[in-house]
Write a protein that holds these residues in place. Structure first.
Motif, PDB file in Angstrom:
ATOM      1  N   TYR A  31      55.556  10.125  34.946  1.00 37.36           N
ATOM      2  CA  TYR A  31      55.892  11.052  36.029  1.00 37.36           C
ATOM      3  C   TYR A  31      54.797  11.824  36.289  1.00 37.36           C
ATOM      4  O   TYR A  31      54.571  12.134  37.462  1.00 37.36           O
ATOM      5  N   ILE A  32      53.996  12.176  35.310  1.00 37.43           N
ATOM      6  CA  ILE A  32      52.880  13.369  35.465  1.00 37.43           C
ATOM      7  C   ILE A  32      51.797  12.659  36.438  1.00 37.43           C
ATOM      8  O   ILE A  32      50.990  13.341  37.273  1.00 37.43           O
ATOM      9  N   ILE A  33      51.642  11.336  36.560  1.00 40.72           N
ATOM     10  CA  ILE A  33      50.595  10.703  37.558  1.00 40.72           C
ATOM     11  C   ILE A  33      51.177  10.938  39.134  1.00 40.72           C
ATOM     12  O   ILE A  33      50.213  10.874  39.986  1.00 40.72           O
ATOM     13  N   PHE A  34      52.459  11.293  39.318  1.00 41.62           N
ATOM     14  CA  PHE A  34      52.787  11.600  40.611  1.00 41.62           C
ATOM     15  C   PHE A  34      53.015  13.057  40.666  1.00 41.62           C
ATOM     16  O   PHE A  34      52.465  13.753  41.908  1.00 41.62           O
ATOM     17  N   VAL A  35      53.274  13.893  39.871  1.00 38.56           N
ATOM     18  CA  VAL A  35      53.731  15.218  39.795  1.00 38.56           C
ATOM     19  C   VAL A  35      52.270  16.186  39.843  1.00 38.56           C
ATOM     20  O   VAL A  35      52.138  17.146  40.545  1.00 38.56           O
ATOM     21  N   ASN A  36      51.581  15.933  39.033  1.00 33.49           N
ATOM     22  CA  ASN A  36      50.150  16.661  38.931  1.00 33.49           C
ATOM     23  C   ASN A  36      49.363  16.708  40.058  1.00 33.49           C
ATOM     24  O   ASN A  36      49.061  17.643  40.424  1.00 33.49           O
ATOM     25  N   PRO A  37      49.012  15.270  40.826  1.00 31.72           N
ATOM     26  CA  PRO A  37      48.563  15.599  42.144  1.00 31.72           C
ATOM     27  C   PRO A  37      49.102  16.338  43.139  1.00 31.72           C
ATOM     28  O   PRO A  37      48.463  16.989  43.696  1.00 31.72           O
ATOM     29  N   ASP A  38      50.358  16.366  42.859  1.00 29.16           N
ATOM     30  CA  ASP A  38      51.243  17.276  43.849  1.00 29.16           C
ATOM     31  C   ASP A  38      51.002  18.610  43.858  1.00 29.16           C
ATOM     32  O   ASP A  38      51.116  19.403  44.686  1.00 29.16           O
ATOM     33  N   ILE A  39      51.108  19.204  42.208  1.00 27.62           N
ATOM     34  CA  ILE A  39      50.812  20.435  42.182  1.00 27.62           C
ATOM     35  C   ILE A  39      49.346  20.887  42.427  1.00 27.62           C
ATOM     36  O   ILE A  39      49.131  21.923  43.048  1.00 27.62           O
ATOM     37  N   LEU A  40      48.482  20.201  41.924  1.00 25.38           N
ATOM     38  CA  LEU A  40      47.072  20.756  42.125  1.00 25.38           C
ATOM     39  C   LEU A  40      46.318  20.399  43.307  1.00 25.38           C
ATOM     40  O   LEU A  40      45.594  21.327  43.621  1.00 25.38           O
ATOM     41  N   SER A  41      46.977  19.678  44.261  1.00 31.13           N
ATOM     42  CA  SER A  41      46.467  19.488  45.653  1.00 31.13           C
ATOM     43  C   SER A  41      46.804  20.621  46.453  1.00 31.13           C
ATOM     44  O   SER A  41      45.934  20.887  47.688  1.00 31.13           O
ATOM     45  N   THR A  42      47.541  21.580  45.884  1.00 29.17           N
ATOM     46  CA  THR A  42      48.004  22.798  46.683  1.00 29.17           C
ATOM     47  C   THR A  42      46.834  23.883  46.640  1.00 29.17           C
ATOM     48  O   THR A  42      46.689  24.633  47.451  1.00 29.17           O
ATOM     49  N   THR A  43      45.817  23.619  45.939  1.00 25.99           N
ATOM     50  CA  THR A  43      44.507  24.491  45.760  1.00 25.99           C
ATOM     51  C   THR A  43      43.752  23.954  46.584  1.00 25.99           C
ATOM     52  O   THR A  43      42.397  24.596  46.623  1.00 25.99           O
ATOM     53  N   GLY A  44      43.810  22.778  47.137  1.00 24.18           N
ATOM     54  CA  GLY A  44      42.779  22.424  48.119  1.00 24.18           C
ATOM     55  C   GLY A  44      41.952  21.166  47.312  1.00 24.18           C
ATOM     56  O   GLY A  44      41.038  20.583  47.756  1.00 24.18           O
ATOM     57  N   MET A  45      42.192  20.968  46.138  1.00 31.35           N
ATOM     58  CA  MET A  45      41.526  19.777  45.577  1.00 31.35           C
ATOM     59  C   MET A  45      42.025  18.555  46.457  1.00 31.35           C
ATOM     60  O   MET A  45      42.979  18.196  46.709  1.00 31.35           O
ATOM     61  N   ASP A  46      41.100  17.258  46.253  1.00 28.57           N
ATOM     62  CA  ASP A  46      41.416  15.953  46.917  1.00 28.57           C
ATOM     63  C   ASP A  46      42.500  15.368  45.993  1.00 28.57           C
ATOM     64  O   ASP A  46      42.476  15.249  44.743  1.00 28.57           O
ATOM     65  N   ARG A  47      43.705  15.117  46.697  1.00 23.05           N
ATOM     66  CA  ARG A  47      44.860  14.695  46.171  1.00 23.05           C
ATOM     67  C   ARG A  47      44.571  13.328  45.238  1.00 23.05           C
ATOM     68  O   ARG A  47      44.803  12.845  44.086  1.00 23.05           O
ATOM     69  N   ALA A  49      41.672  12.159  44.198  1.00 19.71           N
ATOM     70  CA  ALA A  49      40.630  12.368  43.029  1.00 19.71           C
ATOM     71  C   ALA A  49      41.569  12.849  41.905  1.00 19.71           C
ATOM     72  O   ALA A  49      41.291  12.549  40.507  1.00 19.71           O
ATOM     73  N   ILE A  50      42.538  13.769  42.083  1.00 24.49           N
ATOM     74  CA  ILE A  50      43.351  14.482  40.943  1.00 24.49           C
ATOM     75  C   ILE A  50      44.109  13.087  40.442  1.00 24.49           C
ATOM     76  O   ILE A  50      44.512  13.039  39.143  1.00 24.49           O
ATOM     77  N   PHE A  51      44.624  12.005  41.105  1.00 26.86           N
ATOM     78  CA  PHE A  51      45.345  10.962  40.741  1.00 26.86           C
ATOM     79  C   PHE A  51      44.650  10.447  39.775  1.00 26.86           C
ATOM     80  O   PHE A  51      44.874   9.979  38.369  1.00 26.86           O
ATOM     81  N   VAL A  52      43.111  10.161  40.153  1.00 28.76           N
ATOM     82  CA  VAL A  52      42.432   9.289  39.268  1.00 28.76           C
ATOM     83  C   VAL A  52      42.044   9.946  37.965  1.00 28.76           C
ATOM     84  O   VAL A  52      42.182   9.613  36.910  1.00 28.76           O
ATOM     85  N   ALA A  53      41.829  11.509  38.153  1.00 23.75           N
ATOM     86  CA  ALA A  53      41.577  12.324  36.876  1.00 23.75           C
ATOM     87  C   ALA A  53      42.597  12.457  36.044  1.00 23.75           C
ATOM     88  O   ALA A  53      42.554  12.344  34.949  1.00 23.75           O
ATOM     89  N   THR A  54      43.741  12.484  36.559  1.00 23.30           N
ATOM     90  CA  THR A  54      45.045  12.365  35.855  1.00 23.30           C
ATOM     91  C   THR A  54      45.055  11.093  34.812  1.00 23.30           C
ATOM     92  O   THR A  54      45.549  11.378  33.544  1.00 23.30           O
ATOM     93  N   ILE A 332      47.683   1.695  41.258  1.00 27.35           N
ATOM     94  CA  ILE A 332      48.489   2.110  42.342  1.00 27.35           C
ATOM     95  C   ILE A 332      48.696   3.418  42.774  1.00 27.35           C
ATOM     96  O   ILE A 332      49.599   4.146  43.274  1.00 27.35           O
ATOM     97  N   SER A 333      47.299   3.880  43.283  1.00 32.32           N
ATOM     98  CA  SER A 333      47.283   5.194  44.108  1.00 32.32           C
ATOM     99  C   SER A 333      48.009   5.131  45.545  1.00 32.32           C
ATOM    100  O   SER A 333      48.325   6.112  45.855  1.00 32.32           O
ATOM    101  N   PRO A 334      48.015   4.168  46.157  1.00 34.43           N
ATOM    102  CA  PRO A 334      48.730   4.419  47.333  1.00 34.43           C
ATOM    103  C   PRO A 334      50.154   4.662  46.898  1.00 34.43           C
ATOM    104  O   PRO A 334      50.638   5.343  47.928  1.00 34.43           O
ATOM    105  N   LEU A 335      50.905   4.097  46.388  1.00 34.56           N
ATOM    106  CA  LEU A 335      52.459   4.512  45.777  1.00 34.56           C
ATOM    107  C   LEU A 335      52.250   6.160  45.392  1.00 34.56           C
ATOM    108  O   LEU A 335      53.222   6.616  45.673  1.00 34.56           O
TER     109      LEU A 335
END
Length: 430
Positions: A31-47, A49-54, A332-335
């Motif tokens: 679930y972290i691959i969905f939740v982490n981009p959702d949280i960190l993207s609120t800072t202005g980070m590219d969503r 890129a966060i998915f890949v980094a996660t 699965i980045s589109p998902l």
């Protein structure tokens, strides 16, 4: 090859058992691959890129755990630490996400130093058990208020600060449905309950038009927007010193507690016998440094690894399977981009509830233990800051012990941490 690398027979396991255990743990923590981009993207980070980094941080951390420590424990960016990164360091304190990544990097280096020198073990032994439990509880409460806000169930109210949202709206209804799906499936011991809940709400959000379906499979997005974007010099800003302290403290308690707990369940730590705990501690501390370079918040050991241990996982082959599956998830980045906030909010809320069971470990009969623990847990959500909760807890613990004549039980580690927080409030006011 697997026998030589992981000593399967010595641990009374097989390749098949380890593969099943790795898949089980992955399903419970993916679930972290969905939740982490959702949280960190609120800072202005590219969503994207966060998915890949996660995914890469989780794969790297799990692989290091597999090959260095030979333990069946999955690693990934930690819940709670990502919320502190996004909602406290960036949103509340006003630092850039690049500076926040720099703070994670520095905390990782400190974490490696503390581990190698043995100071980490000294810190763990010195922090009161009640405060350790309160920290986990407080982070749970903090995640809970974030989840309820993201779901639209808790809203801003000028008269009372917070109020109840419109429960007839589609978003809150989807979030409530998702929470019940996760809770029921987990109670029935269905593997991957959190992931199933996220996907169920996501599909319903597509059907109801709350979010847009963007596909399932594609080549991984670019990691360039976050890769090596950390601002180490900026992280040395005076106001970030206490942030680094909080990162280190939470990493120390969270990761160490998880590693020891899961390892004991797998019978990997036995009285009188040498264990590979030292290597496991080094693996999780180096993963933090690697994650900050890639572009994500602190990487840590996942308590969900206990599900893989329950399935028979006993060696690093389990962790290696987890690493491979996280790498496969890159496609699965589109998902991941199609998952709305209403789908990840129930997962956050459920994890929050699980973390609050730590309250049972507090000695409520001793007020000098109970009061600091309660203040720690309550201050985190109500000041919207994990840092403030830690500060109030450590300072109040020392004050109460000193003025009730129990100063002799205060460990030097607790005194040092409390002093550092007093200095922070006195000289580094937010």
């Amino acid at each position: 090859m697997f026998e030589r690398l992981f000593k399967l027979s010595e641990h009374n396991t097989s390749v098949r058992t380890e593969l099943v255990a790795g898949l089980t743990t992955f399903l419970t923590m993916s679930y972290i691959i969905f939740v982490n981009p959702d949280i960190l993207s609120t800072t202005g980070m590219d969503r994207d890129a966060i998915f890949v980094a996660t995914c890469i941080a989780a794969a790297l951390g799990s692989a290091v755990m597999a090959l260095v420590a030979n333990w069946p424990i999955g690693m990934a960016p930690g819940m709670g630490l990502n919320a502190f990164f996004a909602f406290t360091v960036v949103a509340a304190l006003g630092f850039t996400w690049q500076q926040a990544l720099g703070a994670v990097f520095i905390s990782g280096l400190i974490f490696v130093f503390l581990t190698v020198t043995g100071v980490r073990s000294w810190l763990i032994e010195g922090i009161p058990h009640s405060l350790r439990s309160a920290i986990a509880t407080g982070i749970g409460l903090f995640l809970g208020i974030i989840a309820l806000k993201n779901a639209g169930i808790v809203v801003d109210n000028p008269a009372t600060l917070v109020g109840l949202g419109d429960l007839k709206a589609t978003g809150p209804l989807l979030a409530i449905f998702g929470f019940f799906v996760i809770a029921v499936l987990d109670a029935l011991k269905v593997r991957g309950a959190i992931l199933i809940g996220i996907l169920a709400v996501t599909v319903l959000s597509w059907i109801t038009g709350v979010s847009e379906f963007r596909g399932i499979v594609s080549m991984p997005p670019s990691i360039v927007p976050t890769f090596l974007q950390l601002d180490i010099v900026g992280a040395l800003h005076g106001g970030l010193i206490h942030v680094i302290l909080v990162f280190v403290l939470v990493e120390v308690f969270d990761a160490t507690g998880t590693l020891i707990g899961v390892a004991k369940r797998a019978n990997l730590i036995q009285e009188g016998k040498r264990s590979r705990l030292g290597r496991a501690l080094l693996a999780d501390s180096t993963a933090i440094v690697a994650g900050s370079l890639i572009g994500t918040s602190s990487t840590t050991a996942y308590v969900e690894s206990a599900s893989g241990v329950q399935a028979g996982g006993r060696t690093g082959l389990t962790a290696l399977v987890i690493a491979i599956l996280f790498l496969a998830s890159l496609f699965i980045s589109p998902l991941a981009g199609s998952v709305p906030t209403y789908a990840t909010a129930p997962a956050l809320l459920y994890v929050a509830g699980l973390m609050m069971r730590e309250l049972t470990e507090v000695d409520w009969d001793d007020l000098t233990e109970a009061a600091p623990a309660a203040i720690t847990a309550l201050a985190m959500p109500f000041t919207y800051s994990i840092a403030n909760g830690l500060a109030f807890g450590f300072i109040s613990y020392v004050v109460l012990k000193v003025f009730t004549g129990k100063w002799s039980v205060i460990h030097p580690a607790t005194q040092i941490v409390a002093t550092l927080f007093v200095v922070r409030f006195a000289f580094f006011a937010e």
